[in-house]
Motif scaffolding. Structure first.
Motif, PDB file in Angstrom:
ATOM      1  N   ILE A  11     -18.878   4.669 114.109  1.00  0.00           N
ATOM      2  CA  ILE A  11     -17.873   4.720 113.042  1.00  0.00           C
ATOM      3  C   ILE A  11     -16.837   5.816 113.335  1.00  0.00           C
ATOM      4  N   GLY A  12     -17.291   6.936 113.892  1.00  0.00           N
ATOM      5  CA  GLY A  12     -16.365   8.028 114.217  1.00  0.00           C
ATOM      6  C   GLY A  12     -15.367   7.614 115.287  1.00  0.00           C
ATOM      7  N   GLY A  13     -15.852   6.999 116.357  1.00  0.00           N
ATOM      8  CA  GLY A  13     -14.979   6.583 117.460  1.00  0.00           C
ATOM      9  C   GLY A  13     -13.988   5.521 117.009  1.00  0.00           C
ATOM     10  N   PHE A  30     -14.915   3.286 125.373  1.00  0.00           N
ATOM     11  CA  PHE A  30     -16.020   2.868 126.241  1.00  0.00           C
ATOM     12  C   PHE A  30     -17.324   3.016 125.468  1.00  0.00           C
ATOM     13  N   GLU A  31     -18.039   1.922 125.298  1.00  0.00           N
ATOM     14  CA  GLU A  31     -19.261   1.902 124.480  1.00  0.00           C
ATOM     15  C   GLU A  31     -20.421   1.409 125.345  1.00  0.00           C
ATOM     16  N   SER A  32     -21.518   2.146 125.334  1.00  0.00           N
ATOM     17  CA  SER A  32     -22.646   1.758 126.207  1.00  0.00           C
ATOM     18  C   SER A  32     -23.389   0.532 125.675  1.00  0.00           C
ATOM     19  N   GLY A  38     -22.411   1.624 116.423  1.00  0.00           N
ATOM     20  CA  GLY A  38     -23.449   2.659 116.576  1.00  0.00           C
ATOM     21  C   GLY A  38     -24.562   2.471 115.560  1.00  0.00           C
ATOM     22  N   LYS A  39     -24.811   3.509 114.764  1.00  0.00           N
ATOM     23  CA  LYS A  39     -25.927   3.478 113.804  1.00  0.00           C
ATOM     24  C   LYS A  39     -25.633   2.561 112.619  1.00  0.00           C
ATOM     25  N   CYS A  40     -24.382   2.225 112.400  1.00  0.00           N
ATOM     26  CA  CYS A  40     -23.997   1.468 111.197  1.00  0.00           C
ATOM     27  C   CYS A  40     -24.000  -0.037 111.498  1.00  0.00           C
ATOM     28  N   SER A  55     -27.194   2.391 104.157  1.00  0.00           N
ATOM     29  CA  SER A  55     -27.305   1.363 103.113  1.00  0.00           C
ATOM     30  C   SER A  55     -26.609   1.847 101.846  1.00  0.00           C
ATOM     31  N   LEU A  56     -26.135   3.073 101.870  1.00  0.00           N
ATOM     32  CA  LEU A  56     -25.436   3.667 100.725  1.00  0.00           C
ATOM     33  C   LEU A  56     -24.058   4.110 101.197  1.00  0.00           C
ATOM     34  N   PHE A  57     -23.035   3.678 100.480  1.00  0.00           N
ATOM     35  CA  PHE A  57     -21.651   4.004 100.849  1.00  0.00           C
ATOM     36  C   PHE A  57     -21.087   4.908  99.754  1.00  0.00           C
ATOM     37  N   PRO A 248     -21.360   2.230 129.650  1.00  0.00           N
ATOM     38  CA  PRO A 248     -21.750   3.626 129.443  1.00  0.00           C
ATOM     39  C   PRO A 248     -20.932   4.588 130.304  1.00  0.00           C
ATOM     40  N   VAL A 249     -20.647   5.723 129.721  1.00  0.00           N
ATOM     41  CA  VAL A 249     -19.903   6.768 130.436  1.00  0.00           C
ATOM     42  C   VAL A 249     -20.907   7.750 131.031  1.00  0.00           C
ATOM     43  N   ALA A 250     -20.700   8.130 132.278  1.00  0.00           N
ATOM     44  CA  ALA A 250     -21.615   9.068 132.939  1.00  0.00           C
ATOM     45  C   ALA A 250     -21.110  10.506 132.820  1.00  0.00           C
ATOM     46  N   ALA A 277     -15.106  12.543 122.447  1.00  0.00           N
ATOM     47  CA  ALA A 277     -16.514  12.141 122.549  1.00  0.00           C
ATOM     48  C   ALA A 277     -17.035  11.801 121.162  1.00  0.00           C
ATOM     49  N   ASN A 278     -17.529  10.564 121.021  1.00  0.00           N
ATOM     50  CA  ASN A 278     -18.193  10.143 119.777  1.00  0.00           C
ATOM     51  C   ASN A 278     -19.708  10.107 120.007  1.00  0.00           C
ATOM     52  N   ALA A 279     -20.124  10.121 121.262  1.00  0.00           N
ATOM     53  CA  ALA A 279     -21.556  10.229 121.574  1.00  0.00           C
ATOM     54  C   ALA A 279     -22.036  11.589 121.079  1.00  0.00           C
ATOM     55  N   GLY A 473     -17.528  12.480 114.857  1.00  0.00           N
ATOM     56  CA  GLY A 473     -18.795  11.837 114.488  1.00  0.00           C
ATOM     57  C   GLY A 473     -19.790  12.782 113.856  1.00  0.00           C
ATOM     58  N   GLY A 474     -20.967  12.232 113.578  1.00  0.00           N
ATOM     59  CA  GLY A 474     -21.972  12.944 112.803  1.00  0.00           C
ATOM     60  C   GLY A 474     -22.495  14.219 113.437  1.00  0.00           C
ATOM     61  N   GLY A 475     -22.404  14.346 114.754  1.00  0.00           N
ATOM     62  CA  GLY A 475     -22.884  15.563 115.410  1.00  0.00           C
ATOM     63  C   GLY A 475     -21.828  16.646 115.432  1.00  0.00           C
ATOM     64  N   GLY A 480     -22.872  14.641 109.406  1.00  0.00           N
ATOM     65  CA  GLY A 480     -23.249  13.228 109.431  1.00  0.00           C
ATOM     66  C   GLY A 480     -23.080  12.537 108.092  1.00  0.00           C
ATOM     67  N   GLY A 481     -23.301  11.217 108.109  1.00  0.00           N
ATOM     68  CA  GLY A 481     -23.079  10.392 106.927  1.00  0.00           C
ATOM     69  C   GLY A 481     -21.669   9.825 107.011  1.00  0.00           C
ATOM     70  N   LEU A 482     -21.477   8.616 106.478  1.00  0.00           N
ATOM     71  CA  LEU A 482     -20.199   7.911 106.663  1.00  0.00           C
ATOM     72  C   LEU A 482     -18.984   8.690 106.159  1.00  0.00           C
ATOM     73  N   PRO A 483     -19.025   9.322 104.963  1.00  0.00           N
ATOM     74  CA  PRO A 483     -17.809  10.012 104.511  1.00  0.00           C
ATOM     75  C   PRO A 483     -17.397  11.142 105.458  1.00  0.00           C
TER      76      PRO A 483
HETATM   77  C1  LIG Z   1     -31.657   4.851 109.354  1.00  0.00           C
HETATM   78  C2  LIG Z   1     -30.337   5.467 108.980  1.00  0.00           C
HETATM   79  C3  LIG Z   1     -29.943   5.514 107.659  1.00  0.00           C
HETATM   80  C4  LIG Z   1     -28.717   6.077 107.308  1.00  0.00           C
HETATM   81  N1  LIG Z   1     -28.319   6.024 105.996  1.00  0.00           N
HETATM   82  C5  LIG Z   1     -27.073   6.428 105.672  1.00  0.00           C
HETATM   83  C6  LIG Z   1     -26.546   6.147 104.379  1.00  0.00           C
HETATM   84  O1  LIG Z   1     -27.198   5.517 103.541  1.00  0.00           O
HETATM   85  N2  LIG Z   1     -25.273   6.571 104.105  1.00  0.00           N
HETATM   86  C7  LIG Z   1     -24.499   7.215 105.037  1.00  0.00           C
HETATM   87  O2  LIG Z   1     -23.344   7.564 104.730  1.00  0.00           O
HETATM   88  N3  LIG Z   1     -24.972   7.474 106.274  1.00  0.00           N
HETATM   89  C8  LIG Z   1     -26.221   7.076 106.621  1.00  0.00           C
HETATM   90  N4  LIG Z   1     -26.681   7.239 107.901  1.00  0.00           N
HETATM   91  C9  LIG Z   1     -25.877   8.054 108.840  1.00  0.00           C
HETATM   92  C10 LIG Z   1     -24.702   7.282 109.448  1.00  0.00           C
HETATM   93  O3  LIG Z   1     -25.167   6.058 109.934  1.00  0.00           O
HETATM   94  C11 LIG Z   1     -24.145   8.080 110.596  1.00  0.00           C
HETATM   95  O4  LIG Z   1     -23.811   9.402 110.185  1.00  0.00           O
HETATM   96  C12 LIG Z   1     -22.901   7.446 111.199  1.00  0.00           C
HETATM   97  O5  LIG Z   1     -23.009   6.042 111.310  1.00  0.00           O
HETATM   98  C13 LIG Z   1     -22.711   8.080 112.564  1.00  0.00           C
HETATM   99  O6  LIG Z   1     -21.561   7.602 113.175  1.00  0.00           O
HETATM  100  P1  LIG Z   1     -21.048   8.300 114.499  1.00  0.00           P
HETATM  101  O7  LIG Z   1     -19.728   7.722 114.800  1.00  0.00           O
HETATM  102  O8  LIG Z   1     -21.140   9.743 114.405  1.00  0.00           O
HETATM  103  O9  LIG Z   1     -22.089   7.995 115.665  1.00  0.00           O
HETATM  104  P2  LIG Z   1     -23.031   6.840 116.161  1.00  0.00           P
HETATM  105  O10 LIG Z   1     -23.217   5.783 115.183  1.00  0.00           O
HETATM  106  O11 LIG Z   1     -24.239   7.517 116.677  1.00  0.00           O
HETATM  107  O12 LIG Z   1     -22.213   6.238 117.395  1.00  0.00           O
HETATM  108  C14 LIG Z   1     -22.163   6.836 118.662  1.00  0.00           C
HETATM  109  C15 LIG Z   1     -21.845   5.744 119.656  1.00  0.00           C
HETATM  110  O13 LIG Z   1     -21.743   6.336 120.948  1.00  0.00           O
HETATM  111  C16 LIG Z   1     -22.325   5.444 121.878  1.00  0.00           C
HETATM  112  N5  LIG Z   1     -22.688   6.178 123.101  1.00  0.00           N
HETATM  113  C17 LIG Z   1     -23.670   7.126 123.238  1.00  0.00           C
HETATM  114  N6  LIG Z   1     -23.701   7.545 124.524  1.00  0.00           N
HETATM  115  C18 LIG Z   1     -22.718   6.874 125.186  1.00  0.00           C
HETATM  116  C19 LIG Z   1     -22.261   6.884 126.538  1.00  0.00           C
HETATM  117  N7  LIG Z   1     -22.818   7.657 127.479  1.00  0.00           N
HETATM  118  N8  LIG Z   1     -21.232   6.066 126.883  1.00  0.00           N
HETATM  119  C20 LIG Z   1     -20.637   5.257 125.955  1.00  0.00           C
HETATM  120  N9  LIG Z   1     -21.055   5.205 124.664  1.00  0.00           N
HETATM  121  C21 LIG Z   1     -22.069   6.010 124.287  1.00  0.00           C
HETATM  122  C22 LIG Z   1     -23.543   4.900 121.129  1.00  0.00           C
HETATM  123  O14 LIG Z   1     -24.032   3.706 121.702  1.00  0.00           O
HETATM  124  C23 LIG Z   1     -22.967   4.698 119.733  1.00  0.00           C
HETATM  125  O15 LIG Z   1     -22.412   3.404 119.565  1.00  0.00           O
HETATM  126  C24 LIG Z   1     -27.884   6.655 108.300  1.00  0.00           C
HETATM  127  C25 LIG Z   1     -28.271   6.589 109.636  1.00  0.00           C
HETATM  128  C26 LIG Z   1     -29.476   5.995 109.980  1.00  0.00           C
HETATM  129  C27 LIG Z   1     -29.862   5.915 111.433  1.00  0.00           C
END
Ligand SMILES: Cc1cc2nc3c(=O)[nH]c(=O)nc-3n(C[C@H](O)[C@H](O)[C@H](O)COP(=O)(O)OP(=O)(O)OC[C@H]3O[C@@H](n4cnc5c(N)ncnc54)[C@H](O)[C@@H]3O)c2cc1C
Length: 506
Positions: A11-13, A30-32, A38-40, A55-57, A248-250, A277-279, A473-475, A480-483
């Protein structure tokens, strides 16, 4: 305008990609994985649809702003619905209370009725304090890049703000100042898990999370919260963002402390003016950035020192109500079944690093007919807080998952939920599965845990110390979390475009 490469289509990327493309940049992601989001994700298994991540927005304004500013409004691409009640809390003593969505007075009245007037009054006072905390912290800690501690001290009203934010206090302790009712304390404690943390060590400032949920609502997206990933992907593509799946990116290529592109795992080199970096940032600093790069050392050390957030053990259950002769138990959209000992739960996760014996159980039973294909069936997403996968120092999730799943099913049955009798489908997702599918180290859901007042500074900075390298992104900040992930994308875009932090936020 720049050529920008984003590593990861979470979602961040995707959010950063759409905003940057709209402002004229040439963007490639670039998505692996073989899919975006990702997690969503909303996943279908047979006749049952499940949100396997969020599951909660909450705080939909973040994504309303994004869709509005990048093309058509959110209402044109997603159907948002408030869930009512927002949450149903069930306690081990048999009491339960429904929180009324977007209505604090009615919620307090419901608490009065279920738990007594003192509890309802306490919740009201806790929300009043949380509102002040949100007003103080939103601009400084959430909607802008982090300030230094020195600049914070120089801020107007610093002493007053300090008193309200109580950085020396934990989430648990601040709630205890308002109530000794174990039900109220359990409800507040659970909000620490929204950042993957232990309420006894999480900062008091996390009280802002229930305030946000109460004031801006608990929402569902029709068809599953994972529809957000689909809609963002379509928005990116319509703006010309090139998304490479299974790519995947190395490495991040760095010359003279400046990011200049990436190297894919297949060896191909892709040059760029800027890299985002969204990873997960720990993964990026450990594996994608050459450790000889001087400006990376401090951030790497900071991330190594930070404690990782908790993970989740997930059951996806397809239930067929025609298998029972009595009416199926009445469930809300979001249901919590509290443990009788929350301290033991957090000790088992963070200290002993073992699966929780008597866990708090979250069940999402979507109030959405489009999430099953057959009448009289239910698709449940069951989430249990769990230790991360850490075979060297903690728990090894490559084994024992079946047995633990049976333990949880027995607990659900003992709560009167008639799961065994109705069970038509079950799939298990461990923290190791999340690590494998998204690259989240150990399956930590939220990157670093929020333990201690300084934890806000422990996440990766959006603008890294390496020139032209950014983190979204969440890290990364603000967490973390969608908002927060959506806000982190805005912060990165502001940093790249030179717009003011928060300028584009409504
Ligand atoms: C079980 C669960 C329940 C959750 N419940 C909620 C909720 O109810 N409400 C809420 O708001 N949030 C919730 N969250 C948190 C929310 O899902 C995350 O904070 C958010 O989706 C993270 O998005 P992101 O963009 O940071 O990263 P991610 O979703 O982790 O995306 C990172 C992406 O980077 C890619 N990547 C990694 N390494 C590489 C590489 N080397 N090369 C290329 N691509 C790579 C991955 O494949 C992935 O697609 C939940 C998460 C989980 C797992």
């Amino acid at each position: 305008m720049s050529k920008i490469i984003i590593i990861g289509a979470g979602i961040g990327g995707l959010s950063a990609g759409a905003r940057l493309a709209k402002s004229g940049h040439e963007v490639e992601i670039f998505e692996s994985a073989p899919r975006t989001g990702g997690k969503c994700q909303t996943e279908w298994i047979g006749d049952y649809g499940f949100d396997t991540g969020p599951s909660l927005f909450t705080l939909p304004a973040v994504y309303k702003d994004l869709f509005l500013k990048t093309g058509k409004r959110i209402e044109n691409v997603l159907t948002l619905a408030p869930t009512n009640p927002s949450f149903r809390y069930n306690f081990p003593d048999g009491k339960s209370v429904d929180f009324v969505n977007l209505d604090l007075p009615k919620t307090c009245a419901a608490i009065d009725q279920a738990l007594g007037k003192q509890a309802g009054d306490a919740w009201h006072r806790i929300m009043q304090r949380a509102e002040i905390m949100w007003d103080i912290s939103r601009n400084t800690f959430v909607q802008s890049e982090l300030p230094s501690i020195r600049s914070l001290i120089k801020e107007k009203n610093f002493i007053r703000n300090l008193r309200f934010m109580a950085p020396w206090s934990s989430l648990r302790r601040i709630a205890q100042g308002y109530s000794q009712d174990p039900h109220i304390l359990a409800i507040v404690d659970r909000y620490a898990t929204y950042t993957g943390s232990d309420p006894r060590r999480a900062p008091a400032a996390l009280l802002t999370i229930p305030f946000i949920e109460t004031s801006f609502g608990a929402w569902h997206i029709q068809g599953g919260v994972g529809q957000l990933s689909r809609a963002l992907t379509e928005r990116c593509e319509s703006l010309g963002v090139k998304i490479h799946l299974n790519s995947p990116v190395a490495k991040i290529l760095i010359e003279n402390e400046i990011a200049v592109g990436i190297q894919a795992v297949d060896g191909a080199i892709h040059k760029a003016d800027k890299v985002i970096a969204n990873a997960d940032p720990s993964l990026v600093y450990e594996e994608m950035i050459d450790h000889k790069v001087k400006s990376s050392k401090k951030e790497r050390a900071k991330l190594r020192a930070s404690e990782k957030s908790l993970a989740g053990f997930v059951l996806l259950l397809g239930l067929d109500n025609s298998k029972i002769s009595t009416p199926a138990p009445d469930m809300a959209h979001h249901n919590i079944y509290f443990t009788s000992n929350y301290d033991a739960e957090f000790d088992q996760i963070f200290k002993q690093q073992i699966p929780v014996g008597d866990p708090t159980i979250y069940i999402c039973k979507p109030d959405d007919v489009t999430m099953t294909k057959r009448a009289n069936t239910e698709s449940w997403f069951v989430l249990i807080n769990a230790p991360r996968h850490d075979p060297k120092r903690g728990w090894d999730w490559s084994q024992g998952a079946e047995k633990y799943a049976q333990h949880i099913i027995s607990k659900l049955d003992s709560l009167g939920l008639q799961v065994s009798e109705r069970l038509d489908l079950m799939e298990i997702r461990t923290p190791l599965d999340l690590a494998n599918s998204t690259g989240a180290p150990g399956g930590s859901i939220y990157g670093s845990a929020s333990h201690g007042a300084r934890s806000v500074f422990a996440r990766a900075a959006n603008k890294s110390p390496i020139t032209n390298l950014y983190f979204v992104g969440g890290g990364a900040h603000p967490g973390g979390g969608l908002p927060l992930v959506g806000i982190s994308a805005e912060l990165v875009v502001d940093a790249i475009n030179g717009t003011k932090p928060g300028e584009s936020f409504h």
